[in-house]
Design an enzyme around this catalytic site. Structure first.
Site, PDB file in Angstrom:
ATOM      1  CE  LYS A   1      27.433  -3.923 -47.355  1.00  0.00           C
ATOM      2  NZ  LYS A   1      26.419  -4.869 -47.813  1.00  0.00           N
TER       3      LYS A   1
ATOM      4  CE  LYS B   1      18.181   1.855 -42.662  1.00  0.00           C
ATOM      5  NZ  LYS B   1      18.100   2.081 -44.120  1.00  0.00           N
TER       6      LYS B   1
ATOM      7  CE  LYS C   1      18.796  -7.488 -44.219  1.00  0.00           C
ATOM      8  NZ  LYS C   1      18.134  -7.997 -45.435  1.00  0.00           N
TER       9      LYS C   1
END
Ligand code: TRP
Length: 329
Positions: A111, A192, A195
């Site tokens: 991240k 996957k 969101k």
């Protein structure tokens, strides 16, 4: 009775991957565990957010959780920031956490990559997660595969604290689900369902309308063969549809694969199954959107119950570390 605790970030609309991979097992666990489910808004502060939007997402997350079957009579559903001990214990734990330990966390590395404005909060995110878990003396923590490293750190911190200051925290076990855990993106079945995916055409949201669900499944990526069978490595798109169909109906995706002779009928049945799974969820959600006062009350009572447990663990940790004013002489 053993204790289960899990958390969800209110950072986007809840999708089928959240539901089938996580919330479904939360609903089952509330029957047999003392269960705590936490909407981790403090974790959401570590990334970019808009206050108004965040508030709405917290409410939406609570509504989806209640709509898929969490029952406030059976579990404790609460917002992390409503229980101040989460932030307080994070400080205690951060004082026994190595800088190098956090620097090795793969999620932080991913991240913060190519991001010059990475915040300290993102760095200490795993310590806050450890506090979430340890405050409730959780035995079992259902998490996705991607959270395994954070749970390992949580265990290390519990063991370290206990051996340095005396028995305080239970050492939790991860519970990584095997079925329905890996619902993939319909447009990119190598990733996957998530969101944070920018293109939402491969993501089915719990509150999508039936026609949207149908459209998304109809357009799902398959492959250039025409035969249906379950083989995630060779046929990721088709296998994901079988996985979705299986998770929606309770059947085995492999066996389902043998029933179909073409992609069209698989997609049609998959869309129907997903829509009948989601229909009652949407009905409950609509009723709750009309009664936000009730949702607020559930969260308030949940916070009260959570606080009782968290404050007793926190008081013990305070005493163990030698800073409890009650024990000053
Ligand atoms: N970090 C978790 C995630 O991104 C969310 C989370 C926060 C969590 N605190 C937790 C999960 C405690 C389990 C237990 O999915």
């Amino acid at each position: 009775m053993s204790t289960v605790l899990s958390g969800v970030r209110p950072t986007g609309d809840m999708h089928l991957g959240n539901y089938l991979g996580a919330f479904k097992s939360w609903v089952t666990d509330q029957e047999s565990y003392d269960s705590y489910y936490c909407i981790v808004d403090l974790h959401a502060l570590a990334e970019d957010f808009e206050p108004k939007e965040l508030r709405e997402r917290i409410v939406n997350t609570a509504i989806v959780l209640l709509s898929v079957g969490l029952d406030p009579e059976k579990c404790t559903l609460f917002i992390q920031s409503s229980v101040p001990e989460h932030a307080q214990l994070t400080w205690f734990l951060s004082c026994i956490t190595g800088f190098g330990e956090l620097n090795r966390m793969t999620q932080f590395k991913d991240k913060s990559k190519n991001n010059e404005s990475t915040k300290v909060g993102l760095f200490t995110y795993p310590v806050l997660m450890a506090a979430d878990i340890l405050l409730y003396q959780a035995d079992r923590v259902p998490v996705g595969e991607d959270q395994k490293q954070h749970l390992e750190l949580t265990r290390d911190l519990a063991i370290r604290f206990n051996s340095r200051f005396g028995a305080t925290f239970k050492v939790p076990e991860p519970a990584i689900p095997t079925v329905g855990a890996r619902i993939m993106d319909l447009q990119d079945p190598s990733a996957k369902m998530s969101k944070s995916t920018k293109d939402s055409s491969g993501v089915i949201y719990v509150l999508d309308t039936p026609s949207t669900v149908e459209k998304k499944i109809k357009r799902a990526v398959t492959d250039s063969e025409s035969e249906v069978y379950y083989d995630p490595a060779k046929k990721p798109g088709v296998s994901n549809l079988l996985e979705l169909l299986g998770a929606s109906t309770g059947e085995d995706p492999k066996q389902l694969g043998e029933k179909y002779t073409n992609y069209g009928s698989l997609k049609k049945d998959c869309a129907e199954a997903v829509n009948s799974l989601l229909a009652p969820v949407k009905d409950r959600a609509n009723a709750l959107y009309d009664d936000r006062g009730a949702v607020k009350e559930i969260l308030r009572l949940g916070a009260q119950k959570a606080h009782e447990k968290a404050s007793s663990t926190f008081a013990l940790a305070t005493s163990r570390m030698g800073i409890s004013i009650d024990e000053f002489t």
